[in-house]
Design an enzyme around this catalytic site. Sequence first.
Site, short mmCIF file in Angstrom:
data_model
loop_
_atom_site.label_atom_id
_atom_site.label_comp_id
_atom_site.label_asym_id
_atom_site.label_seq_id
_atom_site.Cartn_x
_atom_site.Cartn_y
_atom_site.Cartn_z
CG ASP A 116 3.73 3.55 0.01
OD1 ASP A 116 4.50 4.40 0.50
OD2 ASP A 116 4.00 2.34 -0.02
CD GLU B 274 2.45 7.55 1.09
OE1 GLU B 274 3.65 7.23 1.15
OE2 GLU B 274 1.57 7.04 1.81
#
Length: 237
Positions: free
Chosen positions: A49, A119
């Site tokens: 992320d 991610e």
Amino acid sequence: MKNIQILFQTLNIFPKNLVLYKQALTHSSYSNEQTPPQEDNERLEFLGDAIVGLLMADYLYSQSKEDEGIMTKKRAQAVCEKSLTIYAQKIELQNYLLLGKGEKNKDFNAKGIMADTFEALFGAIYLDLGYLTAKKVFHNIVLPHLAKTIYIIDFKTQLQEIVQSEKKTIQYKIVQEQGPAHSKNFVAEVYLEKNLLGTGEGSTKKSAEQKAAQQALSKVAKTKDLIKNKGVKEKEL
């Protein structure tokens, strides 16, 4: 589940640590069904992320002179769950994902599983091959689809395009600056020759100019008449 080597070919990478990629593609629902439980992708998702956000921020910063507010909005749209799901689907990431039996029959796109896996994949690439490789892979996947995921309106660019179509030029002028150094407020005006098109306020010079351009565009018919020299009251600089 497809052979993971096909994914590596799609990404054009040569992994060193295959364990990282298997972990990135292991959903917690699958891990919990194993004895003993396998490590899932949640930690890599946490890292990924941050990496994905940095990669997009890096790209936006290097490609434009836009102010912080515009770049922040663009980054948010480019790496939101919906956008990440689009990128994941483009590389058919769903075909490599290890899911528990209870999740396989559900719409895991709607639950954000594909975005999370995307991610996690970049967390794995970063740890295994470094930032520059992650950047190259990210650009190859994301940039062709960026226009579909970013919908931020750049008012200055829109106004500039209208003006240039008539072979004219505009000028922005900061006419007021108030407040302490840590909390400034600026007032900008945008002119076509001696004609005031719009005024705007903002916490930065660029955001004030954006507001001025937005005001000019909100009066687009009148602005176009002015650009075409059809006669609008002038204000001297």
